[in-house]
Design a protein around this motif. Structure first.
Motif, short mmCIF file in Angstrom:
data_model
loop_
_atom_site.label_atom_id
_atom_site.label_comp_id
_atom_site.label_asym_id
_atom_site.label_seq_id
_atom_site.Cartn_x
_atom_site.Cartn_y
_atom_site.Cartn_z
N GLN A 634 0.81 -1.22 0.00
CA GLN A 634 0.00 0.00 0.00
C GLN A 634 0.85 1.27 0.00
OE1 GLN A 634 -3.05 -0.11 3.00
NE2 GLN A 634 -4.14 1.62 2.13
N THR A 635 2.12 1.16 0.30
CA THR A 635 2.98 2.35 0.25
C THR A 635 3.19 2.83 -1.17
OG1 THR A 635 5.00 1.00 0.16
CG2 THR A 635 4.21 1.66 2.34
N HIS A 636 2.84 2.02 -2.18
CA HIS A 636 3.01 2.43 -3.57
C HIS A 636 1.88 3.32 -4.06
CE1 HIS A 636 6.47 -0.14 -4.38
NE2 HIS A 636 5.83 -1.16 -3.81
N ARG A 637 0.73 3.33 -3.35
CA ARG A 637 -0.37 4.13 -3.86
C ARG A 637 -0.08 5.61 -3.63
NH1 ARG A 637 -1.05 6.30 0.47
NH2 ARG A 637 -1.91 5.44 2.38
N PRO A 638 -0.45 6.46 -4.60
CA PRO A 638 -0.18 7.89 -4.47
C PRO A 638 -1.07 8.53 -3.41
CG PRO A 638 -1.50 7.48 -6.41
CD PRO A 638 -1.12 6.14 -5.85
N ALA A 639 -0.62 9.62 -2.86
CA ALA A 639 -1.44 10.37 -1.90
C ALA A 639 -2.61 11.01 -2.64
CB ALA A 639 -0.60 11.42 -1.20
N ASP A 640 -3.59 11.49 -1.87
CA ASP A 640 -4.79 12.05 -2.49
C ASP A 640 -4.49 13.28 -3.33
OD1 ASP A 640 -6.35 10.11 -1.38
OD2 ASP A 640 -6.92 11.29 0.38
#
Length: 724
Positions: A634-640
C-alpha cells in the motif's frame, strides 16, 4: 492424576496465582481523591441528618458510583456516572417493591442480573458499571413496609450516587491526559517497531497501542474543536509511518530484490540505475535510517506526553535527510526513505503547530484522524444493535448472562429457603466475581475469598477491640474506600480486602458488624465461590472453542484488506484508499479479538477443541506476514493530492478479486472445520504481468510477494488441526 484432572489442576493453579498477584499500579490520585470525597460527603451528611440507620444507603450509592470514574476508558465523564446512578436508583426501587414476595424477588433478580451481564457486549466499563447495580438489589436487609418506604430507600441510594455525579461535573478529570497517554504509547510502539526492524526485517508489529489510540480519538464535534494541536492528525500518520518502515526494512534487506511468485517478467533490478551495489553497505544504511526514525518517534512521544516539543527531533530529521541522499540505497529503499522523512516531518510540524491545515466549513481547521463520536441517540441505537447481535446461543456474552442469572437466582434462593442471616453475601460474591471467561472468573474468585478473609478479619478485629462510635466507623469506612479508589489497579485481592473492610465499618455504625457474623461472611463467600466453580464445570463457556471462528474472522478481514491494498494501487483514488483504511482497521480488530481469546484459552483446562496452540501460533504468524506484505504494497499508492500515475489496471482489479475470493473461501473452510483448498493466484498474477498496463515493476514485485504469502498461509492451513 488423569489428563483431564491434571489440566484442571494446572488451570486453577495458574488462575489462582493470577488472582493473588499484587501489582504496584495506581489510579489517578486526583480521581481517587474526588471519589473518596464524594463518599465522605454522602456518608457524613446522611449520618448527621438521618442517623446511622439510614447513612449506609447514601454511602453505598456514592461508593458504587465513584467506581465508575476510575474504570478503564477514555471518557469516564459524568455521562457514565449519571447512567450508573439511575441504574442504582431503579435497582433499589424495583428490589424494594418486590422484596415482600421472596419468589417474585428471586425471579426479578434473575432478570436484572441477566440484563446487567449483557452489558459486557458494550465493553469492560459498561459491563462493570451495569454489574454494580445488582448489589443494591441484593443488600436489602430490611424489607420495606409500603410503597413510600421503597421510594425512600431508592432515593437514599440515588442521592448518594448523585453526589458523585455532581462532583464529576464540577471537578472533571485532567483534560486530555488519557488521550495523551494513549497517543504517546502508540507513537512509542511504532518507534519500538522501527528499532526491531533494524535488527530483524521480518519483525511483526503489535497493533494494540494503535487500537487504543484510535479508541481514545473517538470524540464529539465539540471535543474535536477543543483538542490540543499535538493530539490531532498524528494517529493516522502513525499508521502510514508504520507501513513505510516495513517497506524500507524489506527493500533495504535485499528481500525486495528477489523475484516473488510468478518470477519477474522484465528483469528490472532495484538498483536505481546504479551499476554497482553494496548490499552490506545498503543494509547498514537502512539500519541507521530505522534507528534514526525510532529516535524521532521517541521524541515525538515525549512531546505528546508533555505537550511541549522536544528539540532533538529536528536534528534527527536532518541526519536522516543527509543519510537518505547517500547513493548506497536502491531505488525502492530510496523512495521509502523519502516517504518516511516526509511523514516524520509532518509529525514534527503538527507538534510545532506549524501545519496550518485547511479550514472546514465552520471556520475550524480540518485535522486528520478525527473520529466523530455519535450523539446520545445514535449511541443508544448502536448499543441496542450490539446487544441484540449477542442474543444467539453461540455468543459467549449470552452464555455468561444466562449463567449469571441462573447462578445468582439459585444462590439467593437457597439462602432464603434456609433463612441464612446475611445470605445476600453469597449471591453478592457470585455477581461481583463472575466474568465472561474462565480465567478471570477463577482468578477473581480466589482473590475474592482471600480478600474477604483478610478484610473481615482486620475490620472485625478493629471493631471488636476499639468499639468505634458511628462517626469513627464512618471515618474508617471513608479511608478504606478512598484507598480502594487509589489502588484498584493493584489487583482484585487488594480491592476485595478494602471493599470488605468498607462494608464491615459501614454496618458497624448501626451495630450490624458483630463478631458472630465473621464466620457467616467467610462461609457465605466460600459458598458463592463453590457455586461459581460448579456452574463452570457443569456449563462451561470456553474461549478455546471460539478460536477457530476468531481465526476465520482474522483470515476474512486480512484477505479483504490485502485485496483492498491491491485495489488501492491498481485503481488509485480516494474511494479505494478509504476502503483500504476501513479494511485495515477491521483486520486490526479481528487480530486483537483473536489475541485476547488465545490468551484466555491458554489458561483453560481444555486442549482438544479448536486449533492446537502450535498450529494457531503458526497461522497467526503467517497472517501477520500476509498483513505486512499488504502494508508494504500500500505504500506504492499515491497520496490524495498527487497525480494517480498510470491508468487503472483492470488486470490488477481482477487479481484483487481472485485474492479476496480465495481467502474468504479459506476463512469459511476454517470456520466450519473443512479441509482448506489452495487457489491459483499465480495464474492471476501472470495475467496482470502480461497485460503490460504500465504498472511499475516494484508494484508487481510486491504483489508477487503478497501472493506468495497468501499461498503460504493456505498451505499451512491445510494441515491445521481444527477439531471441534
Amino acid at each position: 492424576m488423569s489428563g483431564l484432572g491434571a489440566a484442571w489442576y494446572r488451570s486453577i493453579k495458574t488462575a489462582s496465582r493470577s488472582g493473588m498477584r499484587v501489582e504496584r499500579a495506581f489510579n489517578d490520585p486526583s480521581a481517587a481523591l474526588r471519589s473518596g470525597l464524594g463518599v465522605a460527603i454522602a456518608l457524613f451528611g446522611a449520618l448527621a441528618w438521618l442517623g446511622p440507620a439510614h447513612a449506609v444507603l447514601p454511602a453505598l450509592g456514592a461508593q458504587l458510583t465513584g467506581m465508575t470514574s476510575i474504570l478503564p476508558g477514555y471518557r469516564r465523564g459524568p455521562g457514565l456516572a449519571a447512567v450508573t446512578a439511575l441504574g442504582l436508583f431503579a435497582s433499589a426501587f424495583v428490589g424494594n417493591a418486590v422484596a415482600p414476595w421472596p419468589a417474585l424477588f428471586v425471579l426479578v433478580l434473575a432478570v436484572w442480573a441477566f440484563g446487567a451481564a449483557m452489558f459486557w457486549a458494550l465493553g469492560t466499563a459498561p459491563g462493570i458499571a451495569a454489574s454494580l447495580t445488582v448489589p443494591v438489589m441484593l443488600t436489602i436487609v430490611r424489607p420495606p413496609r409500603d410503597f413510600h418506604d421503597a421510594v425512600e430507600f431508592a432515593l437514599l441510594i440515588g442521592g448518594g450516587a448523585a453526589v458523585q455525579v455532581v462532583l464529576i461535573v464540577i471537578w472533571p478529570d485532567r483534560s486530555w491526559n488519557a488521550q495523551r497517554t494513549a497517543l504517546a504509547d502508540a507513537c512509542a510502539s511504532v518507534a519500538d517497531y522501527a528499532r526491531r526492524l533494524s535488527r530483524d526485517p521480518d519483525a511483526v508489529f503489535d497493533p494494540n497501542a494503535l487500537a487504543q489510540a484510535r479508541a481514545a480519538a473517538t470524540l464529539t464535534q465539540r471535543q474535536a474543536r477543543r483538542r490540543p494541536v499535538e493530539l490531532s492528525g498524528i494517529r493516522v500518520l502513525m499508521d502510514e509511518v508504520r507501513a513505510v518502515l516495513a517497506a524500507l526494512a524489506r527493500h533495504g534487506s535485499g528481500k525486495g530484490n528477489r523475484p516473488g511468485l510468478g518470477g519477474s517478467s522484465n528483469g528490472n533490478s532495484d538498483s536505481g540505475g546504479s551499476g554497482s551495489r553494496n548490499p552490506d553497505g545498503e543494509r547498514e544504511q537502512v539500519r541507521d535510517l530505522l534507528d534514526a526514525a525510532a529516535g524521532v518517534l521517541d521524541t515525538a512521544a515525549a512531546s505528546i506526553r508533555t505537550g511541549s516539543v522536544v528539540p532533538p527531533s529536528t536534528a534527527l530529521l536532518t541526519a536522516m535527510e543527509r543519510a537518505a541522499r547517500d547513493s548506497l540505497v536502491g531505488e525502492a529503499a530510496q523512495d521509502a526513505a523519502e516517504k518516511l522523512i516526509e511523514l516524520l516531518t509532518q509529525i514534527d510540524a503538527v507538534l510545532r503547530e506549524t501545519d496550518e491545515g485547511e479550514e472546514g466549513t465552520d471556520g475550524v481547521p480540518k485535522r486528520r484522524g478525527i473520529l466523530v463520536r455519535p450523539d446520545v441517540r445514535q449511541r443508544l441505537a448502536e448499543a441496542g444493535r450490539t446487544v441484540r447481535h449477542e442474543l444467539r446461543l453461540e455468543s459467549p456474552i449470552l452464555r455468561h448472562a444466562l449463567r449469571v442469572a441462573v447462578v445468582v437466582a439459585v444462590t439467593d434462593g437457597i439462602t432464603k429457603v434456609l433463612n441464612v442471616q446475611h445470605g445476600y453475601w453469597a449471591a453478592l460474591t457470585v455477581m461481583m466475581v463472575m466474568r465472561p471467561d474462565f480465567s478471570q472468573t477463577f482468578s477473581r474468585g480466589v482473590a475474592r475469598f482471600a480478600g474477604t478473609l483478610v478484610g473481615v478479619a482486620l475490620a472485625s478485629a478493629v471493631v471488636e477491640l476499639t468499639h468505634p462510635g458511628p462517626w469513627v466507623a464512618a471515618v474508617l469506612a471513608v479511608a478504606c474506600t478512598s484507598a480502594l479508589y487509589l489502588v484498584m489497579q493493584s489487583g482484585y485481592l487488594v480491592a476485595s480486602t478494602l471493599i470488605t473492610a468498607y462494608i464491615v465499618f459501614l454496618l458497624s455504625m448501626d451495630g450490624l458488624a458483630l463478631a458472630s457474623t465473621v464466620r457467616e461472611r467467610v462461609a457465605l463467600t466460600l459458598l458463592g465461590g463453590l457455586i461459581i466453580f460448579t456452574s463452570y464445570a457443569l456449563w462451561p463457556s470456553w474461549q478455546t472453542v471460539t478460536l477457530a471462528g476468531r481465526l476465520a474472522d482474522l483470515i476474512d478481514t486480512t484477505g479483504v484488506y490485502a485485496a483492498s491494498a491491491v485495489e488501492a494501487v491498481a485503481v488509485p483514488g480516494r474511494g479505494s484508499r478509504r476502503r483500504a483504511r476501513e479494511a485495515l482497521l477491521n483486520s486490526r480488530d479481528a487480530y486483537l479479538a483473536l489475541e485476547s481469546a488465545a490468551i484466555a484459552a491458554a489458561q483453560e483446562p481444555v486442549r482438544d477443541r479448536g486449533p492446537s496452540r502450535e498450529g494457531l501460533t503458526r497461522a497467526h504468524r503467517a497472517l501477520a506476514r500476509l498483513f505486512e506484505a499488504a502494508v508494504v504494497l500500500q505504500t506504492h499508492r499515491p497520496a490524495d493530492d498527487e497525480p494517480s500515475g498510470p491508468a487503472a489496471a483492470p488486470a490488477g482489479t481482477e487479481f484483487a478479486h481472485t485474492l479476496r475470493d480465495a481467502l474468504l473461501a479459506t476463512a469459511s473452510q476454517v470456520r466450519h472445520g473443512q479441509t482448506v483448498d489452495t487457489a491459483d493466484l499465480e495464474g492471476a498474477l501472470r495475467t496482470w504481468r502480461a497485460a503490460n498496463d504500465g504498472t511499475p515493476s516494484a508494484v508487481l514485485r510486491d504483489v508477487a510477494h503478497l501472493a506468495a504469502e497468501a499461498n503460504h498461509l493456505q498451505e499451512l492451513l491445510v494441515t491445521l488441526d481444527t477439531a471441534r
